[in-house]
Scaffold this active site. Structure first.
Site, PDB file in Angstrom:
ATOM      1  N   ASP A 235      19.247  14.088 -18.463  1.00 47.97           N
ATOM      2  CA  ASP A 235      19.175  13.068 -19.883  1.00 47.97           C
ATOM      3  C   ASP A 235      20.637  12.555 -20.277  1.00 47.97           C
ATOM      4  O   ASP A 235      20.559  11.610 -21.555  1.00 47.97           O
ATOM      5  CB  ASP A 235      18.777  14.126 -21.042  1.00 47.97           C
ATOM      6  N   SER A 256      15.021   8.803 -26.719  1.00 50.82           N
ATOM      7  CA  SER A 256      14.573   9.538 -25.438  1.00 50.82           C
ATOM      8  C   SER A 256      12.686   8.925 -25.395  1.00 50.82           C
ATOM      9  O   SER A 256      12.461  10.245 -26.394  1.00 50.82           O
ATOM     10  CB  SER A 256      14.858  10.436 -24.464  1.00 50.82           C
ATOM     11  N   GLN A 306      12.761   8.173 -16.741  1.00 54.08           N
ATOM     12  CA  GLN A 306      12.349   7.665 -18.584  1.00 54.08           C
ATOM     13  C   GLN A 306      12.409   6.905 -18.812  1.00 54.08           C
ATOM     14  O   GLN A 306      12.882   5.630 -18.688  1.00 54.08           O
ATOM     15  CB  GLN A 306      14.280   8.008 -19.354  1.00 54.08           C
TER      16      GLN A 306
HETATM   17  C1  LIG Z   1      20.223  10.642 -25.175  1.00 52.73           C
HETATM   18  C2  LIG Z   1      19.146   9.980 -25.452  1.00 52.73           C
HETATM   19  C3  LIG Z   1      17.865  11.661 -26.292  1.00 52.73           C
HETATM   20  O1  LIG Z   1      18.202  12.802 -25.983  1.00 52.73           O
HETATM   21  S1  LIG Z   1      16.604  11.146 -27.396  1.00 52.73           S
HETATM   22  C4  LIG Z   1      16.649  12.663 -28.284  1.00 52.73           C
HETATM   23  C5  LIG Z   1      14.867  12.740 -27.533  1.00 52.73           C
HETATM   24  N1  LIG Z   1      14.114  12.162 -27.534  1.00 52.73           N
HETATM   25  C6  LIG Z   1      13.967  12.317 -29.371  1.00 52.73           C
HETATM   26  O2  LIG Z   1      13.931  12.677 -30.228  1.00 52.73           O
HETATM   27  C7  LIG Z   1      12.827  11.039 -29.504  1.00 52.73           C
HETATM   28  C8  LIG Z   1      11.588  11.376 -30.486  1.00 52.73           C
HETATM   29  N2  LIG Z   1      10.106  11.350 -30.476  1.00 52.73           N
HETATM   30  C9  LIG Z   1      10.471  10.099 -31.377  1.00 52.73           C
HETATM   31  O3  LIG Z   1      11.537  10.348 -32.812  1.00 52.73           O
HETATM   32  C10 LIG Z   1       9.129   9.263 -31.862  1.00 52.73           C
HETATM   33  O4  LIG Z   1       8.099   9.499 -31.067  1.00 52.73           O
HETATM   34  C11 LIG Z   1       9.692   8.003 -32.445  1.00 52.73           C
HETATM   35  C12 LIG Z   1       9.868   7.473 -31.462  1.00 52.73           C
HETATM   36  C13 LIG Z   1      10.489   7.805 -33.734  1.00 52.73           C
HETATM   37  C14 LIG Z   1       8.043   7.536 -32.872  1.00 52.73           C
HETATM   38  O5  LIG Z   1       8.453   6.250 -33.218  1.00 52.73           O
HETATM   39  P1  LIG Z   1       7.574   5.501 -34.139  1.00 52.73           P
HETATM   40  O6  LIG Z   1       6.600   5.806 -34.046  1.00 52.73           O
HETATM   41  O7  LIG Z   1       8.439   4.732 -34.701  1.00 52.73           O
HETATM   42  O8  LIG Z   1       7.943   6.277 -35.644  1.00 52.73           O
HETATM   43  P2  LIG Z   1       8.129   6.281 -36.908  1.00 52.73           P
HETATM   44  O9  LIG Z   1       6.105   5.557 -37.654  1.00 52.73           O
HETATM   45  O10 LIG Z   1       8.422   7.655 -37.988  1.00 52.73           O
HETATM   46  O11 LIG Z   1       9.753   5.558 -37.334  1.00 52.73           O
HETATM   47  C15 LIG Z   1      10.905   6.242 -37.017  1.00 52.73           C
HETATM   48  C16 LIG Z   1      11.646   5.376 -37.767  1.00 52.73           C
HETATM   49  O12 LIG Z   1      11.749   4.231 -37.201  1.00 52.73           O
HETATM   50  C17 LIG Z   1      11.117   2.862 -37.551  1.00 52.73           C
HETATM   51  N3  LIG Z   1      10.197   2.029 -37.637  1.00 52.73           N
HETATM   52  C18 LIG Z   1       9.366   2.303 -37.474  1.00 52.73           C
HETATM   53  N4  LIG Z   1       8.359   1.440 -36.257  1.00 52.73           N
HETATM   54  C19 LIG Z   1       9.361   0.463 -36.652  1.00 52.73           C
HETATM   55  C20 LIG Z   1       9.401  -1.029 -36.335  1.00 52.73           C
HETATM   56  N5  LIG Z   1       8.229  -2.036 -35.624  1.00 52.73           N
HETATM   57  N6  LIG Z   1      10.350  -1.539 -36.348  1.00 52.73           N
HETATM   58  C21 LIG Z   1      11.847  -1.488 -36.385  1.00 52.73           C
HETATM   59  N7  LIG Z   1      11.657   0.009 -37.297  1.00 52.73           N
HETATM   60  C22 LIG Z   1      10.791   1.188 -36.863  1.00 52.73           C
HETATM   61  C23 LIG Z   1      10.641   3.598 -39.111  1.00 52.73           C
HETATM   62  O13 LIG Z   1      10.624   3.222 -40.637  1.00 52.73           O
HETATM   63  C24 LIG Z   1      11.584   4.430 -39.223  1.00 52.73           C
HETATM   64  O14 LIG Z   1      13.128   4.821 -39.897  1.00 52.73           O
HETATM   65  P3  LIG Z   1      13.467   5.999 -40.849  1.00 52.73           P
HETATM   66  O15 LIG Z   1      13.506   7.194 -39.831  1.00 52.73           O
HETATM   67  O16 LIG Z   1      12.716   5.381 -42.314  1.00 52.73           O
HETATM   68  O17 LIG Z   1      15.118   4.702 -41.079  1.00 52.73           O
END
Ligand SMILES: CCC(=O)SCCNC(=O)CCNC(=O)[C@H](O)C(C)(C)COP(=O)(O)OP(=O)(O)OC[C@H]1O[C@@H](n2cnc3c(N)ncnc32)[C@H](O)[C@@H]1OP(=O)(O)O
Length: 321
Positions: A235, A256, A306
Site C-alpha cells: 500500500d 485507499s 486498489q
Molecule cells: C496510502 C493511502 C492509505 O493508506 S489511506 C488509508 C486507508 N484508507 C482509509 O483510511 C479510507 C477509509 N474510508 C473512509 O475514510 C471513508 O470510507 C471515506 C472514503 C471518507 C468515505 O467517504 P464519504 O462517504 O464521503 O465520507 P464522509 O461522508 O464521512 O465524508 C468524509 C469527508 O469528505 C467530505 N465529503 C463528503 N462528500 C464529499 C464530496 N462529494 N465532495 C467533497 N467532500 C466531500 C466530508 O465533508 C468529510 O469532510 P470532513 O472530514 O468533515 O472535512
C-alpha cells in the site's frame, strides 16, 4: 514526492538521521505485525508510522488483519489472495481490534473474514483465502521489466537530501513528510528506478517502478509472515501513481477505498523486490492502481490492485485577481 507530500506544518529536518542496521530484526515483525490475543479469534494491534494525514496507514491495517486471519489456519496453507474495503479512517490514537470469522475450512482452501474495529465500528473488512500448495499443469507469467539493480540506484533518503539541497525553500508540510522518511519512521526501504519521476519533477505516464523491501532482517522460513509484510508494503507509494501525469496539484484528500492482492510464489519481503505500478484509469474523484511485486530473480511474487478516493482543492478563481 508522492505520499510524502502531505499537508500539515512540521518539524525542522533532522541533521543526521539514525541508521538502521540490516542485522536488526525488522520492526514489522517485532512490533507492527505482532498481535495480542484477547479472546478466541480476537486480537489487538499496535499502531506504528502514522502518515501526516493522521489516518492509519492502510497497509498496516491490511497486514495486521492478514496476521489475524492466518492465525486460525494450518501451517500447510498459504494465503493466495485477499480482498478488502477501507470503510472508515483509522484513528492512530487508539489500537485496532481484529475479529476473525472462520468462514469455511475445506480440504484445499480455507476462507477467513476479518473485521478491523475501532470504537465498536468496522474500519476495514477483509476476506482472505488460504490454499494448500498443489502441483499445477498450468504455469506462466509475464517477464520482469529490465531495470538497474537496487545497488546502482539512490535510496529515497538520498533523493530527499538531493531535492532539499536544490529546493531549500520547500513548503513546511512537504518537509515534514520528508522528515518522517529521514527519521527512518517508515519501516520500508525504497529505491526508485526513475528518480526524476519519483520526485515529481516531470509529469509522465502514470507508471513507475521502485525496488522495495522491509527495513531490517526477517529471515527465511516463515512464508506466512513474509506475505503479511508484503501486504503492508504493497500500500506504500501505490495510490500516488494516479497523480503522475498531472502537474503538482493540491490534494485535499487521498485515501485507499479498497485493496486486493494475489500471492503467486514464495519470496522474502526483507529482500529487494521490484514494485511495478501503473494507473490505467482515474475519474469521478477516484483512481485505479495496479501493481506487480517481482522477486529480483524475475519470479512474479504477487499482484495488487486498489481503487482510491482523490479529492483536490478547488482551483483559485482567477477572474477575481
Ligand atoms: C496510502 C493511502 C492509505 O493508506 S489511506 C488509508 C486507508 N484508507 C482509509 O483510511 C479510507 C477509509 N474510508 C473512509 O475514510 C471513508 O470510507 C471515506 C472514503 C471518507 C468515505 O467517504 P464519504 O462517504 O464521503 O465520507 P464522509 O461522508 O464521512 O465524508 C468524509 C469527508 O469528505 C467530505 N465529503 C463528503 N462528500 C464529499 C464530496 N462529494 N465532495 C467533497 N467532500 C466531500 C466530508 O465533508 C468529510 O469532510 P470532513 O472530514 O468533515 O472535512
Amino acid at each position: 514526492m508522492s505520499e510524502h507530500e502531505e499537508h500539515e506544518d512540521g518539524d525542522p529536518l533532522p541533521e543526521c538521521p539514525p541508521m538502521v542496521s540490516r542485522d536488526l530484526k525488522s520492526i514489522l515483525v517485532t512490533s507492527v505485525l505482532q498481535l495480542e490475543e484477547i479472546d478466541v479469534g480476537l486480537y489487538r494491534g499496535k499502531n506504528h508510522w502514522i502518515p501526516l494525514s493522521r489516518r492509519l496507514f492502510g497497509g498496516q491495517i491490511i497486514g495486521q488483519a492478514l496476521v489475524a486471519a492466518a492465525k486460525s489456519v494450518g501451517d500447510h496453507l498459504y494465503a493466495h489472495s485477499l480482498h478488502c474495503y477501507f470503510v472508515r479512517a483509522g484513528d492512530p490514537d487508539i489500537p485496532v481490534l481484529y475479529n476473525v470469522d472462520r468462514v469455511r475450512d475445506g480440504r484445499s482452501f480455507c476462507v477467513r473474514s476479518v473485521k478491523a474495529i475501532q470504537r465498536g465500528e468496522p474500519i476495514l473488512v477483509l476476506q482472505a483465502s488460504f490454499h494448500l500448495d498443489q502441483p499445477s499443469p498450468l504455469m506462466h507469467q509475464f517477464s520482469m521489466p529490465e531495470v538497474p539493480p537496487p545497488e546502482d540506484l539512490l535510496s529515497l533518503e538520498d533523493l530527499i537530501r538531493f531535492v532539499l539541497g536544490r529546493k531549500p525553500d520547500l513548503e513546511q508540510k512537504v518537509k515534514q513528510g520528508f522528515n518522517k522518511v529521514l527519521a527512518n519512521e517508515v519501516p520500508i526501504e525504497v529505491r526508485p528506478v526513475n528518480p526524476l519521476q519519483f520526485s515529481r519533477e516531470v509529469t509522465t505516464e502514470p507508471k513507475r517502478m521502485f525496488w522495495v523491501r522491509a527495513r531490517g532482517h526477517i529471515g527465511e522460513g516463515n512464508m506466512k509472515l513474509h506475505v503479511c509484510v508484503a501486504a503492508y508494503i504493497s500500500d506504500y507509494s501505490f495510490l500516488g501513481t494516479t497523480m503522475m501525469s498531472y502537474p503538482a496539484k493540491r490534494v485535499k484528500m487521498m485515501a485507499s477505498l479498497d485493496h486486493a492482492m494475489w500471492f503467486h510464489n514464495t519470496f522474502r519481503a526483507d529482500e529487494w523486490m521490484l514494485y511495478e505500478v501503473n494507473s490505467p484509469w482515474a475519474g469521478g474523484s477516484r483512481g485505479l492502481v495496479q501493481g506487480r511485486l517481482w522477486r529480483r530473480d524475475g519470479v512474479l511474487a504477487a499482484s495488487c490492485c486498489q481503487e482510491g478516493l482523490i479529492r483536490l482543492t478547488a482551483p483559485k478563481d482567477r477572474s477575481k485577481l
